[in-house]
Write an enzyme that holds these catalytic residues in place. Sequence first.
Site, PDB file in Angstrom:
ATOM      1  N   HIS A  55      16.907  -1.225 -22.632  1.00  0.00           N
ATOM      2  CA  HIS A  55      16.968  -0.952 -23.942  1.00  0.00           C
ATOM      3  C   HIS A  55      18.166  -0.259 -24.199  1.00  0.00           C
ATOM      4  O   HIS A  55      18.464   0.632 -23.488  1.00  0.00           O
ATOM      5  CB  HIS A  55      15.469  -0.577 -24.562  1.00  0.00           C
ATOM      6  CG  HIS A  55      14.454  -1.322 -24.318  1.00  0.00           C
ATOM      7  ND1 HIS A  55      13.295  -1.081 -25.079  1.00  0.00           N
ATOM      8  CD2 HIS A  55      14.268  -2.391 -23.577  1.00  0.00           C
ATOM      9  CE1 HIS A  55      12.462  -2.309 -24.873  1.00  0.00           C
ATOM     10  NE2 HIS A  55      12.936  -2.925 -23.848  1.00  0.00           N
ATOM     11  N   GLU A  57      18.259   2.546 -26.317  1.00  0.00           N
ATOM     12  CA  GLU A  57      17.927   4.147 -26.190  1.00  0.00           C
ATOM     13  C   GLU A  57      17.833   4.480 -24.844  1.00  0.00           C
ATOM     14  O   GLU A  57      18.311   5.558 -24.662  1.00  0.00           O
ATOM     15  CB  GLU A  57      16.452   3.961 -26.674  1.00  0.00           C
ATOM     16  CG  GLU A  57      16.429   3.614 -28.239  1.00  0.00           C
ATOM     17  CD  GLU A  57      15.815   2.379 -28.263  1.00  0.00           C
ATOM     18  OE1 GLU A  57      14.943   2.221 -29.301  1.00  0.00           O
ATOM     19  OE2 GLU A  57      16.015   1.596 -27.522  1.00  0.00           O
ATOM     20  N   CYS A  85      10.459   1.482 -29.230  1.00  0.00           N
ATOM     21  CA  CYS A  85       9.103   1.119 -28.649  1.00  0.00           C
ATOM     22  C   CYS A  85       8.371   2.228 -27.896  1.00  0.00           C
ATOM     23  O   CYS A  85       9.018   3.441 -27.765  1.00  0.00           O
ATOM     24  CB  CYS A  85       9.397   0.017 -27.658  1.00  0.00           C
ATOM     25  SG  CYS A  85      10.170   0.209 -26.083  1.00  0.00           S
ATOM     26  N   CYS A  88      10.756   3.728 -25.008  1.00  0.00           N
ATOM     27  CA  CYS A  88      11.828   4.443 -25.352  1.00  0.00           C
ATOM     28  C   CYS A  88      11.338   5.720 -26.146  1.00  0.00           C
ATOM     29  O   CYS A  88      12.116   6.909 -26.018  1.00  0.00           O
ATOM     30  CB  CYS A  88      12.481   3.512 -26.424  1.00  0.00           C
ATOM     31  SG  CYS A  88      13.569   2.378 -25.624  1.00  0.00           S
TER      32      CYS A  88
END
Length: 151
Positions: A55, A57, A85, A88
Amino acid sequence: MSADAFRSFMPRALAAARAAADAGEVPIGAVVVKDGEVIAEAHNSPRTDHDPTAHAEILAIRRAAAALGDERLTGCELWVTLEPCAMCAGAIAHARIARLYYAASDPKGGAVEHGARVFDHPQALHRPEVYTGIGEAEAAELLRGFFRERR
């Protein structure tokens, strides 16, 4: 946060999100800032990297930690185009990110103001300052357009 900071960092996260879309990835971008300087940026890459943890992040946090030579990103800000999410948000807490700025809320998969609300739990290792809605319209339209093209 001043309007100047928004003009400096969320547009860069949005540019990373557009790069993700161009690569066929969900358009999410992230930028890590320390002392007013960008030290890392990334966009979603799970498909490209064959890595479900890639992801924006997570990648930006990894790059920032490498750049600083420290697993703690004390005093850093994370600018991201979508509400993080649970994975993260957990990484943000572990990295000790001081401030989190995100554009669009994610009622389905977000874990800051929706779902798990990771930072609200008493077990949260760290709670960053959270600022939402910065660049929300553009980030939301990037996501809607991306998914509209695929349906």
